[in-house]
Design a protein around this motif. Structure first.
Motif, short mmCIF file in Angstrom:
data_model
loop_
_atom_site.label_atom_id
_atom_site.label_comp_id
_atom_site.label_asym_id
_atom_site.label_seq_id
_atom_site.Cartn_x
_atom_site.Cartn_y
_atom_site.Cartn_z
N SER A 3 -81.04 -54.16 -18.45
CA SER A 3 -82.31 -53.47 -19.32
C SER A 3 -81.89 -53.47 -20.87
O SER A 3 -80.37 -53.54 -21.15
N PRO A 4 -81.93 -53.35 -22.18
CA PRO A 4 -81.66 -53.71 -23.25
C PRO A 4 -80.31 -52.24 -23.11
O PRO A 4 -80.78 -51.17 -22.65
N HIS A 5 -80.04 -52.15 -24.26
CA HIS A 5 -78.86 -51.29 -24.98
C HIS A 5 -79.49 -50.15 -25.53
O HIS A 5 -81.27 -50.69 -26.65
N PRO A 6 -79.54 -49.63 -25.28
CA PRO A 6 -80.65 -48.31 -25.97
C PRO A 6 -81.08 -48.00 -27.19
O PRO A 6 -81.73 -47.74 -27.99
N ALA A 7 -80.00 -48.48 -28.45
CA ALA A 7 -79.90 -48.63 -30.00
C ALA A 7 -80.38 -48.88 -29.89
O ALA A 7 -81.68 -49.56 -31.06
#
Length: 64
Positions: A3-7
């Motif tokens: 999954s992509p980084h939340p930022a």
């Protein structure tokens, strides 16, 4: 994981205004933080809490 980084997906435009703690024995907590050489404002409070004030496009919010 994959999954992509939340930022990368978070809405833009939020700014941290302040971060402080509250505690029923604030002086004792301030003493412990001094011994650890940590800087955090600790105010008197009814229950232990960490509070973040954030300016957002829709106004200021306080996360407790």
């Amino acid at each position: 994981g994959q999954s992509p980084h939340p930022a990368l997906l978070s809405p833009a435009g939020a700014t941290l205004v302040s971060l402080h703690a509250g505690h029923p024995d604030a002086e004792r907590v301030r003493g412990m933080l001094r011994m650890l050489d940590l800087e955090l404002t600790v105010k008197d409070g009814l229950v232990p809490a960490l509070l973040a004030e954030i300016d957002c496009p829709s106004g200021r919010v306080v996360l407790r």
